[in-house]
Design an enzyme around this catalytic site. Structure first.
Site, PDB file in Angstrom:
ATOM      1  N   CYS A   1      27.883  35.943  30.944  1.00  0.00           N
ATOM      2  CA  CYS A   1      29.291  35.130  30.551  1.00  0.00           C
ATOM      3  C   CYS A   1      28.783  33.984  30.126  1.00  0.00           C
ATOM      4  O   CYS A   1      29.806  33.402  29.586  1.00  0.00           O
ATOM      5  CB  CYS A   1      29.722  34.730  32.075  1.00  0.00           C
ATOM      6  SG  CYS A   1      28.578  34.241  33.346  1.00  0.00           S
TER       7      CYS A   1
ATOM      8  N   GLU B   1      35.416  33.106  38.668  1.00  0.00           N
ATOM      9  CA  GLU B   1      34.432  32.596  37.711  1.00  0.00           C
ATOM     10  C   GLU B   1      33.988  33.680  36.655  1.00  0.00           C
ATOM     11  O   GLU B   1      34.122  35.270  37.206  1.00  0.00           O
ATOM     12  CB  GLU B   1      32.580  32.743  38.374  1.00  0.00           C
ATOM     13  CG  GLU B   1      32.429  31.732  39.225  1.00  0.00           C
ATOM     14  CD  GLU B   1      32.240  30.412  38.674  1.00  0.00           C
ATOM     15  OE1 GLU B   1      31.744  30.305  37.238  1.00  0.00           O
ATOM     16  OE2 GLU B   1      32.956  29.353  39.291  1.00  0.00           O
TER      17      GLU B   1
ATOM     18  N   LYS C   1      32.369  43.515  48.121  1.00  0.00           N
ATOM     19  CA  LYS C   1      32.718  44.902  47.287  1.00  0.00           C
ATOM     20  C   LYS C   1      31.787  44.539  45.821  1.00  0.00           C
ATOM     21  O   LYS C   1      32.932  43.400  44.797  1.00  0.00           O
ATOM     22  CB  LYS C   1      33.662  44.747  47.135  1.00  0.00           C
ATOM     23  CG  LYS C   1      34.411  46.799  46.991  1.00  0.00           C
ATOM     24  CD  LYS C   1      33.857  46.698  45.841  1.00  0.00           C
ATOM     25  CE  LYS C   1      34.773  46.463  44.740  1.00  0.00           C
ATOM     26  NZ  LYS C   1      34.632  46.922  42.988  1.00  0.00           N
TER      27      LYS C   1
ATOM     28  N   GLU D   1      36.477  37.580  24.444  1.00  0.00           N
ATOM     29  CA  GLU D   1      35.025  37.504  24.817  1.00  0.00           C
ATOM     30  C   GLU D   1      34.680  39.345  24.524  1.00  0.00           C
ATOM     31  O   GLU D   1      35.560  39.756  24.795  1.00  0.00           O
ATOM     32  CB  GLU D   1      34.921  37.445  26.063  1.00  0.00           C
ATOM     33  CG  GLU D   1      33.784  37.704  26.828  1.00  0.00           C
ATOM     34  CD  GLU D   1      33.290  37.468  28.514  1.00  0.00           C
ATOM     35  OE1 GLU D   1      34.910  38.279  28.959  1.00  0.00           O
ATOM     36  OE2 GLU D   1      32.591  36.964  28.725  1.00  0.00           O
TER      37      GLU D   1
HETATM   38  P1  NAD Z   1      35.624  42.890  36.244  1.00  0.00           P
HETATM   39  O1  NAD Z   1      36.742  41.984  36.828  1.00  0.00           O
HETATM   40  O2  NAD Z   1      36.381  44.724  35.246  1.00  0.00           O
HETATM   41  O3  NAD Z   1      35.140  43.677  37.955  1.00  0.00           O
HETATM   42  C1  NAD Z   1      34.952  42.441  38.343  1.00  0.00           C
HETATM   43  C2  NAD Z   1      34.786  43.075  39.933  1.00  0.00           C
HETATM   44  O4  NAD Z   1      36.475  43.624  40.081  1.00  0.00           O
HETATM   45  C3  NAD Z   1      34.267  44.650  39.645  1.00  0.00           C
HETATM   46  O5  NAD Z   1      33.989  44.507  41.019  1.00  0.00           O
HETATM   47  C4  NAD Z   1      35.548  45.056  39.813  1.00  0.00           C
HETATM   48  O6  NAD Z   1      35.506  46.479  40.703  1.00  0.00           O
HETATM   49  C5  NAD Z   1      36.743  44.432  40.943  1.00  0.00           C
HETATM   50  N1  NAD Z   1      38.056  44.528  40.591  1.00  0.00           N
HETATM   51  C6  NAD Z   1      38.360  44.763  39.226  1.00  0.00           C
HETATM   52  N2  NAD Z   1      39.907  45.381  39.098  1.00  0.00           N
HETATM   53  C7  NAD Z   1      40.801  44.707  40.586  1.00  0.00           C
HETATM   54  C8  NAD Z   1      41.580  43.701  41.317  1.00  0.00           C
HETATM   55  N3  NAD Z   1      42.249  44.359  40.374  1.00  0.00           N
HETATM   56  N4  NAD Z   1      41.750  43.497  42.005  1.00  0.00           N
HETATM   57  C9  NAD Z   1      40.050  43.131  42.546  1.00  0.00           C
HETATM   58  N5  NAD Z   1      39.185  43.862  42.568  1.00  0.00           N
HETATM   59  C10 NAD Z   1      39.504  44.484  41.562  1.00  0.00           C
HETATM   60  O7  NAD Z   1      34.555  42.402  35.142  1.00  0.00           O
HETATM   61  P2  NAD Z   1      32.978  43.344  34.780  1.00  0.00           P
HETATM   62  O8  NAD Z   1      33.217  44.324  33.794  1.00  0.00           O
HETATM   63  O9  NAD Z   1      32.582  44.044  36.106  1.00  0.00           O
HETATM   64  O10 NAD Z   1      32.530  42.118  34.297  1.00  0.00           O
HETATM   65  C11 NAD Z   1      32.043  40.803  33.191  1.00  0.00           C
HETATM   66  C12 NAD Z   1      33.233  40.356  33.291  1.00  0.00           C
HETATM   67  O11 NAD Z   1      33.046  38.968  34.891  1.00  0.00           O
HETATM   68  C13 NAD Z   1      33.426  39.439  32.113  1.00  0.00           C
HETATM   69  O12 NAD Z   1      34.435  38.963  32.160  1.00  0.00           O
HETATM   70  C14 NAD Z   1      32.111  38.193  32.552  1.00  0.00           C
HETATM   71  O13 NAD Z   1      32.325  37.009  31.113  1.00  0.00           O
HETATM   72  C15 NAD Z   1      32.548  37.613  33.930  1.00  0.00           C
HETATM   73  N6  NAD Z   1      31.145  37.149  34.143  1.00  0.00           N
HETATM   74  C16 NAD Z   1      31.019  35.673  34.676  1.00  0.00           C
HETATM   75  C17 NAD Z   1      30.632  34.866  35.715  1.00  0.00           C
HETATM   76  C18 NAD Z   1      30.776  33.621  35.632  1.00  0.00           C
HETATM   77  O14 NAD Z   1      29.928  33.373  36.087  1.00  0.00           O
HETATM   78  N7  NAD Z   1      31.828  32.760  34.832  1.00  0.00           N
HETATM   79  C19 NAD Z   1      29.188  35.681  35.566  1.00  0.00           C
HETATM   80  C20 NAD Z   1      28.951  37.509  35.490  1.00  0.00           C
HETATM   81  C21 NAD Z   1      30.032  37.360  34.266  1.00  0.00           C
END
Ligand code: NAD
Length: 492
Positions: free
Chosen positions: A282, A248, A174, A383
């Site tokens: 990130c 992550e 997803k 962040e």
């Molecule tokens: P997000 O948490 O909004 O969404 C990530 C994914 O989770 C999306 O596919 C979203 O549709 C899904 N999602 C949202 N709510 C959910 C729920 N309740 N249950 C299951 N799935 C759900 O994050 P984003 O805006 O897509 O990404 C940015 C974030 O990702 C930043 O905080 C960044 O630091 C982090 N990130 C971390 C790494 C790492 O390796 N540590 C790498 C890249 C990004």
């Protein structure tokens, strides 16, 4: 009107049962890049069922044969690198050269993990008893839910899907609703590479689809990359139902610049790490901790470089910094700029949306440097995920490391110094999951573990050999060929 895109379930591209759709726009121009399924629980259930049905056959497929599919997928990705990169830029905005890096990381990961088809080594060891053999084997979890963000739409799905597949799991993927094209591209490649139906299923859509997937009782493991808030919700669910979990999450990474550093190099590292991908990594450097003597000169040069960065469509070769992913991201950065000012920090450059010169159709924000920042301010703890960095001054290494470590996240740190003892002390006392010496906070390689401490994760690691540990479990096997019942610890 172009054809809408579909989910991929049990080897077939199918419209969503929900019959709901959404449009995704190019964040640089506002132009539509297509219409995609906004999948509901019925789509998720069908995808999990397909993964369940395919599970036994895939698990019994010898690992080297599983890996052959991955090798072929890597070859196809390589042959299509440019078009894949252009789709990355079109859907999430990063400049084309960085998008090529995203695709290259996906290729690297795919090849690296494919090699594990003939490794996945375990342990063989002597037994404490005669005529007895002890060894370990890896076994898959079952169905892996791979839930991913938009900022590395090729690399992050490969970090998850490839090790999951080579260790014998099936998956439901997803992706973020903001990067559906790359997800479709990747799954098409796996299909062309010969992945059997049901082994990877793609469900496009938003947060509700993600939640339905995580909560499906047939899902054995969740691998999630995204925000801390969502990660904590998922962790609560997985804790309650005993599901395996790999997280992550966010970062609040720092570069430490010591008085003796090569300042030209440190400036290069800071500009690339703070403003690459518009700060939406990130691993972005959102704090620069600078030793006091060099701080004024360093800050002046950083500000001059930030001001000179050219904003624009990432497909244009002259562009240094692309847009933010969507309007709410711009609004979030604006809120943090206001918070920083209220806390008493000063904006040395940037601080507002970027408009005019072809930018009005997109979500652009000026590269921003805060000065007069105290380590406990919200802008130095939370962040922001945009092109904003803080300059914090400090008297010595001890204090720099303390500031570096004292945040809720623990992903990456970087130290610029020419003093070997400073570098080694920093390496020892910094508590993030990744440390760079004389490089920025960006530049992880796929054969080494990637991940962070504190709020950044839950102790697992992506990439490297560590990924195999995330996507499989150990089975310890004792083979007794003595012909009698031997008792460990008792027969001596
Ligand atoms: P997000 O948490 O909004 O969404 C990530 C994914 O989770 C999306 O596919 C979203 O549709 C899904 N999602 C949202 N709510 C959910 C729920 N309740 N249950 C299951 N799935 C759900 O994050 P984003 O805006 O897509 O990404 C940015 C974030 O990702 C930043 O905080 C960044 O630091 C982090 N990130 C971390 C790494 C790492 O390796 N540590 C790498 C890249 C990004």
């Amino acid at each position: 009107m172009p054809q809408p895109h579909h989910n991929y379930i049990n080897g077939r591209w199918t419209p969503p049962r929900s019959d709901a759709w959404y449009e995704r726009e190019n964040p640089a121009t506002g132009e539509s890049i297509g219409s995609f399924p906004d999948s509901g629980p019925a789509d998720v259930a069908a995808a999990v069922e397909a993964a369940d049905d395919a599970g036994e056959r895939w698990r019994r497929t010898p690992a080297p044969r599983r890996a052959e599919v991955l090798f072929r997928a890597g070859e196809i990705m390589l042959s299509r690198k440019e078009e894949l990169a252009r789709d990355v830029t079109a859907e999430m905005g990063k400049v084309l050269n960085e998008a090529r890096g995203d695709v290259q990381e996906a290729i690297d990961m795919t090849y690296y993990v494919a090699g594990e088809g003939r490794r996945q080594s375990g342990q063989t060891s002597p037994s404490e008893l005669p005529d007895k053999l002890a060894l370990t084997l890896r076994q898959p979890h079952g169905i892996v839910a791979a839930v991913t963000p938009w900022n590395f739409p090729m690399a992050i799905p490969c970090w998850k899907l490839m090790p999951a597949l080579v260790t014998g799991n099936t998956a439901v993927f997803k992706p973020s609703p903001y990067s559906p094209l790359s997800a479709i591209n990747l799954v098409r490649i796996l299909e062309e590479a010969g992945l059997p139906p049901g082994v990877v299923n793609l469900v496009l859509g938003g947060d509700a689809a993600g939640a339905a997937l995580v909560e499906d009782p047939r899902v054995n493991m969740v691998s999630f990359t995204g925000s801390l808030a969502v990660g904590r919700e998922i962790a609560a669910h997985c804790g309650r139902y005993g599901k395996r979990l790999h997280l992550e999450l966010g970062g609040k990474n720092a570069i430490i610049v010591m008085d003796d550093a090569d300042i030209d190099l440190a400036i290069e590292g800071a500009v690339w790490s703070a403003f690459g991908t518009s700060g939406q990594r990130c691993t972005a450097a959102s704090r620069i901790i600078v030793q006091e003597r060099v701080a004024p000169a360093f800050t002046d040069r950083l500000v001059a470089r930030a001001r000179a960065l050219r904003l624009g469509n990432g497909l244009e070769p002259a562009t240094d910094v692309g847009p933010l992913v969507h309007r709410p991201a711009v609004e979030k950065v604006e809120r943090y700029v206001a918070i920083g000012r209220d806390e008493g920090a000063s904006v040395a450059c940037g601080g507002s949306r970027a408009t005019g010169d072809g930018l009005d159709g997109g979500h652009f924000f000026q590269p921003t440097v805060f000065v007069d920042v105290q380590p406990q301010m919200r802008i130095a703890q939370e962040e922001i995920f945009g092109p904003v960095t803080d300059v914090i001054t400090c008297p010595d290494l001890e204090r720099a490391v303390a500031i570096n470590n004292d945040v809720p996240y623990g992903l990456v740190s970087a130290v610029f110094t020419n003093d070997m003892s400073v570098a080694l002390r920093a390496m020892e006392h910094i508590t993030t999951g990744i440390v760079y010496i004389n490089a920025g906070t960006i530049g992880a390689e796929v054969h080494l573990p990637f991940g962070g401490t504190r709020g950044t994760g839950n102790g697992h690691r992506e990439a490297g050999q560590a990924a195999l540990d995330s996507y499989s479990e150990w089975k310890t096997v004792y083979v007794d060929y003595s012909g009698r019942l031997q008792k460990a610890q008792i027969d001596r």
